[in-house]
Design an enzyme around this catalytic site. Structure first.
Site, mmCIF file in Angstrom:
data_model
loop_
_atom_site.group_PDB
_atom_site.id
_atom_site.type_symbol
_atom_site.label_atom_id
_atom_site.label_comp_id
_atom_site.label_asym_id
_atom_site.label_seq_id
_atom_site.Cartn_x
_atom_site.Cartn_y
_atom_site.Cartn_z
ATOM 1 N N GLU A 232 34.188 33.479 49.018
ATOM 2 C CA GLU A 232 34.502 32.372 47.776
ATOM 3 C C GLU A 232 36.089 32.254 47.460
ATOM 4 O OE1 GLU A 232 32.838 33.305 43.960
ATOM 5 O OE2 GLU A 232 33.849 31.504 43.057
ATOM 6 N N GLU B 61 31.919 37.101 47.353
ATOM 7 C CA GLU B 61 33.172 36.726 46.457
ATOM 8 C C GLU B 61 34.364 36.605 47.149
ATOM 9 O OE1 GLU B 61 32.886 39.167 43.119
ATOM 10 O OE2 GLU B 61 35.061 38.551 42.359
ATOM 11 N N SER C 299 34.507 33.827 39.239
ATOM 12 C CA SER C 299 33.802 33.764 40.409
ATOM 13 C C SER C 299 32.308 33.490 40.139
ATOM 14 C CB SER C 299 33.934 35.174 41.086
ATOM 15 O OG SER C 299 32.711 35.089 42.116
ATOM 16 N N LYS D 211 24.420 45.002 30.267
ATOM 17 C CA LYS D 211 23.602 44.734 31.169
ATOM 18 C C LYS D 211 22.037 44.448 30.701
ATOM 19 C CE LYS D 211 26.102 45.275 35.128
ATOM 20 N NZ LYS D 211 26.333 44.087 36.037
ATOM 21 N N CYS E 261 31.655 40.599 37.601
ATOM 22 C CA CYS E 261 30.453 41.552 37.891
ATOM 23 C C CYS E 261 30.294 42.215 36.557
ATOM 24 C CB CYS E 261 31.047 42.684 38.564
ATOM 25 S SG CYS E 261 31.626 42.294 40.387
#
Lengths: 160, 585
Positions: free
Chosen positions: B284, B281, B321, B360, B301
């Site tokens: 990036e 990241e 991202s 998640k 995330c």
């Protein structure tokens, strides 16, 4: 009668204008929902989403109110709304049997609309003419002192 | 008007409180605990459960303390035979249409209704009625709703709507038939729900829980597969609570030992994945800065946030991202790098993540997060689920010795650890971006301006002369406020961190549930975050790029950050999704 695409489009524009004129009053939601109900005869997902987005509230809030009050319907109402009174006076005079007869003749439950969009049944509370009990109203035409055998003839008048 | 106070007595104790306090606040100030069920501090005060009833001298009837304003000279009684009797009767009425399968309930022992019944001596069910709803929604991979246990307190509705700004659920119907759920009785899976699971934390009873993954994990452990586990940063700061440790106790070493004793072949650490995320990241961000890429770049995330972005702010998807989240990166590395090193066929590896998160569970099933037909992660356990497994395996957690995570994918820097708190990803990224961009060593790695529990934080960061403005939001409603300001052009940032849950992962929907009364007195966000920042401060290495296993993985396998291989395995992209999937236009 189901609304045509053009009718829906023009009613939607009209509802947008109504919302714009009312969104800043105190408690704008109820009058807007009532207006939409009257205009479309029911509250569709599209209508509820439009109202919710315009007022910056979740659709779930509009849906909650639509299911709380009997005046709102989530499905289109038929051309003819058959309101069968289930108030106390009508009830003791046999309104339950009248409602049963209407339901079996039309093949739908109270709160539903026939597949051809012609009839809806509503079980209502007191209509204010207990002297005529049991009472039924079809789009403003009042029928009193009913027995189940009367229903066939009454419905046929509207099913031309 | 400001700072005006009033003085009143509660059960004979004189207290002075702010004039806008409620009787409930005043009672707490006086050291009197009034029972509550529908009340949730700062979230829900509707006076509907009728358990916080009190007698106020001069007032007619009993009053609900949570919605009764204080007044000068008020005389409040909270404990009388009449109140005890009324509260007990109200509990009995709540029980009359509550599915009382307490022994098999996920919340047994941690249920606010059960606790109150015990306190008030409810020893019978005098009003045994029908259930008002038996709706059971277990369609989503993350959250299960069981309305047979719902007591209509609306804490979940208020949390979803007011705290998170999502409004996936509401109350429908009327009277006995009123129930909580999505529109048209649809599943959460077809609603705007982002699976953050904050509703689960708000629920006083067992009407909301995570979708079970314990049985999948036990099955994998028994299958002969090579089962590997990785816990997220926030797990070590929260799981201690399940074993009687005070909030904010870090139990990293015991956690690693417990996982090993449960039979996992390797105990890796998502903190390594967090360090890896920072490498990718950070590179990036530097690439976007130097090549006119899309800014502000926004972190990706948090799967609750990613879901929210897809459903509510699709116009910001190009800003996300492209990095996969840390445990997905870790999973991808387990099934490639580790598999290669250990000589194991990736098909025989089963990756279990332990997460403070319910979203998640959904994320792990995404097609965007797979490689060669294999999901990067196979199962996700919440912190609560892991605690259950540890208990049922007879592991005496408090007496466990400490141990370390397994090497190759187990080392972490302090930067990886703080990923679990709001602002942590930003700070970790800044530590690496600063050094990579300037070629200089940071004198002070602590970027304290992005720490703390405020809903939105902003800071100007001086990268050795080049100034960038960054922002941090936690909770989706705060994220919405921030993005709206960006859209209106009032704010201009280079880099934004968003975590879907208020406080970040340490208060995620998969963390231990703390009851409404304790939540009044304990600042969960701050206390749990403290544990992570303390662990960071104690680490010999606090920068992701100085993690020796990170250096090794780039030297041996990935090449450099954002290399072709890294892109193939560690990056992805997301697409807009409908809020109401059954009503797509």
């Amino acid at each position: 009668m189901a609304l045509t695409k053009e009718q829906i489009a023009s009613k939607t524009e009209e509802l947008k204008a109504f919302i714009a004129a009312h969104k800043d009053i105190d408690g704008p939601l109820m009058p807007i929902m009532q207006h939409a109900q009257e205009s479309f005869s029911y509250l569709s997902m599209e209508t509820m989403t439009l109202i919710a987005d315009s007022l910056g509230i979740p659709v779930a809030d509009v849906y909650g109110i639509a299911t709380f009050y009997a005046q709102f319907s989530l499905k289109p109402k038929g051309d003819y709304v058959v309101s069968v009174c289930q108030g106390t006076a009508c009830y003791v005079k046999g309104a339950a049997a009248v409602l049963e007869e209407v339901k079996s003749r039309l093949g739908i439950e109270a709160g539903e609309t026939t597949p051809d969009g012609k009839f809806s049944i509503q079980d209502t509370r007191c209509l204010g003419c207990c002297g005529l009990a049991p009472v039924m109203v079809v789009n403003g035409d009042v029928y009193g002192r009913l027995v189940p055998a009367d229903i066939k003839g009454i419905l046929e008048k509207y099913d031309a | 008007m400001e700072n005006k106070t009033v003085t009143l007595t509660v059960d004979g104790v004189t207290v002075t409180v702010p004039a806008d306090a409620t009787v409930l606040d005043a009672a707490r100030e006086a050291g009197v605990n009034i029972p509550t069920l529908c009340y949730l501090k700062d979230v829900n005060a509707i006076g509907s459960c009728r358990l916080c009833l009190v007698e106020i001298q001069g007032a007619r009837g009993l009053q609900a303390a949570c919605v009764s304003p204080v007044a000068e000279g008020q005389v409040v009684t909270t404990n009388s035979p009449k109140l005890r009797e009324t509260r007990r009767m109200n509990l009995e009425l709540i029980l009359s249409n509550h599915n009382r399968e307490c022994t098999s309930c996920v919340r047994s022992g941690n249920c606010e209704l059960q606790a109150l019944c015990r306190e008030y001596g409810v020893d019978d069910y005098p009003y045994d009625g029908k259930l008002s709803s038996e709706k059971y929604d277990d369609v989503s991979p993350s959250i299960v709703r069981d309305n047979s246990k719902c007591i209509n307190c609306r804490r979940c509705v208020a949390t979803c709507n007011k705290v998170q700004g999502i409004g996936a659920i509401g109350v429908s119907g009327r009277g006995f038939r009123s129930e909580i759920g999505c529109i048209y009785g649809e599943s959460l899976a077809d609603s705007p729900c982002v699976y953050c699971g904050q509703c689960i934390l708000a629920c006083p009873v067992g009407a909301l829980k995570e979708k079970d993954s314990i049985s999948d994990v036990y099955a994998a452990l028994a299958s002969g597969k090579h089962v590997v586990v990785q816990p997220a940063p926030a797990v070590r700061a929260t799981i201690g609570e399940e074993f009687g440790y005070p909030v904010g106790t870090s139990v990293t070493g015991k956690l690693a030992t417990a996982l090993r004793r449960l039979g996992f072949a390797k105990v890796f650490d998502t903190d390594f994945g967090a360090d890896l995320t920072i490498m990718e990241e950070g590179a990036e961000l530097i690439h976007r800065l130097q090549n006119g890429g899309k800014l502000p770049m926004i972190t990706s995330c948090s799967p609750g946030w990613v879901n929210y972005c897809e459903k509510f702010y699709p116009e910001f998807l190009p800003n996300l991202s492209t990095c996969k989240s840390p445990h997905e990166m870790e999973g991808a590395m387990i099934k490639t790098y580790y598999a290669e090193k250990a000589g194991i066929d990736p098909k025989d590896i089963y990756v279990v993540s332990v997460m403070p998160c319910t979203a998640k569970k959904f994320e792990a099933k995404r097609g965007e997060l797979s490689h060669d037909g294999l999901q990067d992660v196979d199962a996700v356990l919440t912190v609560r689920e892991l605690a259950k497994m540890i208990r049922s395996a007879g592991i005496d957690f408090r007496r466990l010795p400490d141990s370390d995570f397994d090497s190759l994918l187990g080392e972490s820097s302090g930067a990886g650890v703080i990923f679990g708190a709001t602002g942590g990803v930003m700070e970790a990224a800044l530590r690496t971006v600063y050094e990579k961009l300037t070629g200089k060593t940071l004198d002070d790695v602590n970027f304290t301006a992005v720490r703390g529990t405020a809903g939105v934080k902003e800071a100007e960061i001086d990268l050795d002369g080049k100034k960038i403005t960054v922002a941090v939001a936690n909770g989706t409603k705060n994220a919405s406020n921030l993005l709206e300001a960006v859209k209106r052009g009032e704010r201009d940032y280079t880099f934004i961190e968003v975590m879907g849950c208020p406080g970040g992962c340490v208060c995620g929907g998969g963390t231990p549930i703390v009851n409404a009364t304790d939540r009044v007195y304990i600042d969960l966000k701050a206390e749990r975050a403290k544990a992570l920042y303390a662990e960071d401060a104690g680490k010999p290495n606090r920068k992701s790029h100085e993690n020796s296993e990170i250096k090794a993985i780039y030297a041996d396998f990935l090449g450099s950050p954002n290399s072709h291989k890294a892109h193939e395995l560690l990056h992805t992209s997301y697409s807009p999704r409908a809020k109401y999937s059954k009503h797509e236009a």
